[in-house]
Design an enzyme around this catalytic site. Structure first.
Site, PDB file in Angstrom:
ATOM      1  N   CYS A 130       0.807  -1.226   0.000  1.00 15.16           N
ATOM      2  CA  CYS A 130       0.000   0.000   0.000  1.00 15.16           C
ATOM      3  C   CYS A 130       0.842   1.278   0.000  1.00 15.16           C
ATOM      4  O   CYS A 130       0.336   2.354  -0.315  1.00 15.16           O
ATOM      5  CB  CYS A 130      -0.972   0.003   1.179  1.00 15.16           C
ATOM      6  SG  CYS A 130      -2.171  -1.324   1.073  1.00 15.16           S
ATOM      7  N   HIS A 183      -3.165   7.586   2.098  1.00 20.73           N
ATOM      8  CA  HIS A 183      -3.594   6.262   1.636  1.00 20.73           C
ATOM      9  C   HIS A 183      -4.987   5.987   2.203  1.00 20.73           C
ATOM     10  O   HIS A 183      -5.275   6.304   3.351  1.00 20.73           O
ATOM     11  CB  HIS A 183      -2.590   5.216   2.127  1.00 20.73           C
ATOM     12  CG  HIS A 183      -3.047   3.818   1.890  1.00 20.73           C
ATOM     13  ND1 HIS A 183      -3.529   3.400   0.671  1.00 20.73           N
ATOM     14  CD2 HIS A 183      -3.107   2.740   2.722  1.00 20.73           C
ATOM     15  CE1 HIS A 183      -3.854   2.113   0.753  1.00 20.73           C
ATOM     16  NE2 HIS A 183      -3.618   1.699   1.987  1.00 20.73           N
ATOM     17  N   ASN A 239     -10.075   0.236  -0.216  1.00 18.78           N
ATOM     18  CA  ASN A 239      -8.606   0.295  -0.229  1.00 18.78           C
ATOM     19  C   ASN A 239      -8.102  -0.360  -1.518  1.00 18.78           C
ATOM     20  O   ASN A 239      -8.210  -1.574  -1.685  1.00 18.78           O
ATOM     21  CB  ASN A 239      -8.063  -0.446   1.011  1.00 18.78           C
ATOM     22  CG  ASN A 239      -6.541  -0.410   1.098  1.00 18.78           C
ATOM     23  OD1 ASN A 239      -5.860  -0.020   0.146  1.00 18.78           O
ATOM     24  ND2 ASN A 239      -6.011  -0.828   2.225  1.00 18.78           N
TER      25      ASN A 239
HETATM   26  N1  COA Z   1     -18.512  -7.852   9.405  1.00 17.22           N
HETATM   27  C1  COA Z   1     -18.965  -8.049  10.656  1.00 17.22           C
HETATM   28  N2  COA Z   1     -18.164  -8.337  11.689  1.00 17.22           N
HETATM   29  C2  COA Z   1     -16.854  -8.397  11.435  1.00 17.22           C
HETATM   30  C3  COA Z   1     -16.312  -8.202  10.155  1.00 17.22           C
HETATM   31  C4  COA Z   1     -17.206  -7.927   9.127  1.00 17.22           C
HETATM   32  N3  COA Z   1     -16.792  -7.713   7.870  1.00 17.22           N
HETATM   33  N4  COA Z   1     -14.976  -8.331  10.232  1.00 17.22           N
HETATM   34  C5  COA Z   1     -14.673  -8.594  11.504  1.00 17.22           C
HETATM   35  N5  COA Z   1     -15.824  -8.649  12.243  1.00 17.22           N
HETATM   36  C6  COA Z   1     -15.972  -8.921  13.656  1.00 17.22           C
HETATM   37  C7  COA Z   1     -14.796  -9.645  14.248  1.00 17.22           C
HETATM   38  O1  COA Z   1     -14.952 -11.043  14.044  1.00 17.22           O
HETATM   39  C8  COA Z   1     -14.893  -9.264  15.703  1.00 17.22           C
HETATM   40  O2  COA Z   1     -15.859 -10.070  16.320  1.00 17.22           O
HETATM   41  P1  COA Z   1     -15.610 -10.678  17.791  1.00 17.22           P
HETATM   42  O3  COA Z   1     -15.444  -9.456  18.669  1.00 17.22           O
HETATM   43  O4  COA Z   1     -16.842 -11.461  18.034  1.00 17.22           O
HETATM   44  O5  COA Z   1     -14.358 -11.475  17.678  1.00 17.22           O
HETATM   45  C9  COA Z   1     -15.480  -7.849  15.676  1.00 17.22           C
HETATM   46  O6  COA Z   1     -16.028  -7.681  14.359  1.00 17.22           O
HETATM   47  C10 COA Z   1     -14.442  -6.786  15.913  1.00 17.22           C
HETATM   48  O7  COA Z   1     -13.357  -7.060  15.080  1.00 17.22           O
HETATM   49  P2  COA Z   1     -12.080  -6.190  15.162  1.00 17.22           P
HETATM   50  O8  COA Z   1     -11.063  -6.775  14.266  1.00 17.22           O
HETATM   51  O9  COA Z   1     -11.738  -5.964  16.611  1.00 17.22           O
HETATM   52  O10 COA Z   1     -12.648  -4.816  14.559  1.00 17.22           O
HETATM   53  P3  COA Z   1     -11.916  -3.445  14.393  1.00 17.22           P
HETATM   54  O11 COA Z   1     -12.695  -2.393  15.045  1.00 17.22           O
HETATM   55  O12 COA Z   1     -10.456  -3.548  14.698  1.00 17.22           O
HETATM   56  O13 COA Z   1     -12.056  -3.215  12.820  1.00 17.22           O
HETATM   57  C11 COA Z   1     -10.747  -3.420  10.826  1.00 17.22           C
HETATM   58  C12 COA Z   1     -11.498  -4.143  11.931  1.00 17.22           C
HETATM   59  C13 COA Z   1     -10.091  -4.474   9.945  1.00 17.22           C
HETATM   60  C14 COA Z   1     -11.742  -2.615  10.004  1.00 17.22           C
HETATM   61  C15 COA Z   1      -9.695  -2.484  11.446  1.00 17.22           C
HETATM   62  O14 COA Z   1      -8.937  -3.192  12.401  1.00 17.22           O
HETATM   63  C16 COA Z   1      -8.772  -1.913  10.425  1.00 17.22           C
HETATM   64  O15 COA Z   1      -9.170  -1.150   9.556  1.00 17.22           O
HETATM   65  N6  COA Z   1      -7.479  -2.196  10.523  1.00 17.22           N
HETATM   66  C17 COA Z   1      -6.500  -1.655   9.626  1.00 17.22           C
HETATM   67  C18 COA Z   1      -6.634  -2.335   8.308  1.00 17.22           C
HETATM   68  C19 COA Z   1      -5.805  -1.686   7.270  1.00 17.22           C
HETATM   69  O16 COA Z   1      -5.666  -0.494   7.246  1.00 17.22           O
HETATM   70  N7  COA Z   1      -5.261  -2.502   6.391  1.00 17.22           N
HETATM   71  C20 COA Z   1      -4.563  -2.106   5.269  1.00 17.22           C
HETATM   72  C21 COA Z   1      -3.315  -1.408   5.591  1.00 17.22           C
HETATM   73  S1  COA Z   1      -2.623  -0.872   4.131  1.00 17.22           S
END
Ligand code: COA
Length: 325
Positions: free
Chosen positions: A115, A252, A282
């Site tokens: 990215c 980004h 993304n």
């Molecule tokens: N729909 C519904 N629930 C979802 C889900 C989806 N698409 N994806 C994950 N969940 C659930 C998880 O299973 C978790 O459930 P649990 O608490 O029962 O285990 C809950 O939602 C919370 O998940 P979590 O990973 O703690 O959520 P979060 O608030 O951290 O958000 C992201 C998840 C991925 C959106 C966030 O962490 C993020 O954006 N991270 C950075 C990603 C990024 O920038 N990547 C690219 C870098 S270049």
């Protein structure tokens, strides 16, 4: 003192025809439009058609940028494609784009920094121009991330999309001050110890298969806010500028909450931040040039504006750049 600057003379973009909405995803996965919007800011993404490859997306964006610049492909000395989803293991997708464009005089290669790829590619092209090795360059970010997603993994597949963006750079002389048009500076970092936070579980030398994207979302989030704020401060300090000098912040596009958190940390107000994540999702190395394309098309970014870009990606890699448009 006269210095060589890499000035942006054209900006282009391309998005595939097919739109995939959150609601459509919710029909086949245990997720919802509300969850995806709340946690990431995404409402839809574009998906490349069957047979449509990264080089096709990159070529379309490059043609658009060349036309905006009033250049022909024969005017280009260097093509750098930032991608993690090349058409083939080799040759470089940049050489495929070169052939499709008919840019016969160019040298062409890919840059792989996930990215952060576009920032790395811009830095590379800028250094080739500054050293005098070329007088013009096409810098392209192009991705078909839909091809490396595990569509059963709701924690990752809802976050990414396909697309391409491109800039045409041209060597011009400047006075060596921050009032010059062109790339003022770039700042790149990587830390390979953070591999396990974001990677693809395959490749020619490991499994012999392409593999799927794997991510520790929460950990990536934590690193993203800290490192992207640090590397933007580094860019400002290197140029003796402050956040209030920035006309447009083009980060980004990984997560709206990361974008908001970084802008807040830097003290950049929301109306100066270019956000495309809601409709593009993304698109990895394509996200910054696509955002630049959108904001030049709608006349927000204009000549002489000071634009700050930054990204973080797998590796981990991260970087920033300051460009006077
Ligand atoms: N729909 C519904 N629930 C979802 C889900 C989806 N698409 N994806 C994950 N969940 C659930 C998880 O299973 C978790 O459930 P649990 O608490 O029962 O285990 C809950 O939602 C919370 O998940 P979590 O990973 O703690 O959520 P979060 O608030 O951290 O958000 C992201 C998840 C991925 C959106 C966030 O962490 C993020 O954006 N991270 C950075 C990603 C990024 O920038 N990547 C690219 C870098 S270049």
């Amino acid at each position: 003192m006269t210095v060589r600057r890499s000035v942006v003379v054209g900006c282009g973009g391309y998005l595939p025809e097919k739109v995939l909405t959150n609601d459509e995803l919710a029909q086949r996965l245990d997720t919802s439009d509300e969850w995806i919007r709340d946690r990431s800011g995404i409402t839809q993404r574009y998906i490349a058609a069957e047979g449509e490859m990264t080089s096709d997306l990159g070529t379309a964006a490059a043609r658009d940028a060349l036309s905006a610049a009033g250049f022909t492909a024969a005017d280009i000395g260097l093509i750098v494609v930032a991608t993690s989803t090349p058409d083939e293991t080799f040759p470089a997708t940049a050489t495929v784009v070169q052939a499709k464009l008919g840019a016969d005089k160019a040298m062409a290669f890919d840059v792989q920094a996930v990215c952060s790829g576009f920032v790395y590619a811009l830095a590379t092209a800028d250094n080739f121009i500054k050293s005098g090795q070329v007088d013009s360059a096409l810098v392209i970010g192009a991705e078909t991330f839909s091809r490396i997603l595990d569509w059963q993994d709701r924690g990752t597949c809802v976050l990414f999309g396909d697309g391409a963006g491109a800039l045409v750079l041209k060597a011009e002389s400047g006075a060596g001050t921050t009032a010059d048009r062109g790339v003022l500076s770039t700042h790149l970092h990587s830390d390979g110890r953070l591999h396990d936070l974001l990677y693809v579980d395959g490749g020619p030398s490991s499994t012999g298969e392409v593999g799927f994207l794997r991510m520790e979302g929460k950990e990536v989030f934590r690193h993203a806010v800290v490192k992207m704020a640090e590397v933007t401060v580094e860019a400002l300090e290197a140029n003796d500028l402050s956040a209030s000098d920035i006309d447009w912040f083009v980060p980004h596009q990984a997560n709206k909450r990361i974008i908001d958190g970084t802008a807040k940390k830097l003290g950049i107000s929301g109306d100066k931040v270019v956000v495309t994540i809601e409709s593009h999702a993304n698109t990895s190395a394509a996200s910054i040039p696509l955002a630049l394309w959108v904001a030049t098309q709608d006349q927000r970014i204009k000549r002489d504006d000071l634009v700050l870009i930054e990204a973080l990606g797998g590796g981990m890699t991260w970087g920033s750049g300051l460009v006077r448009w």
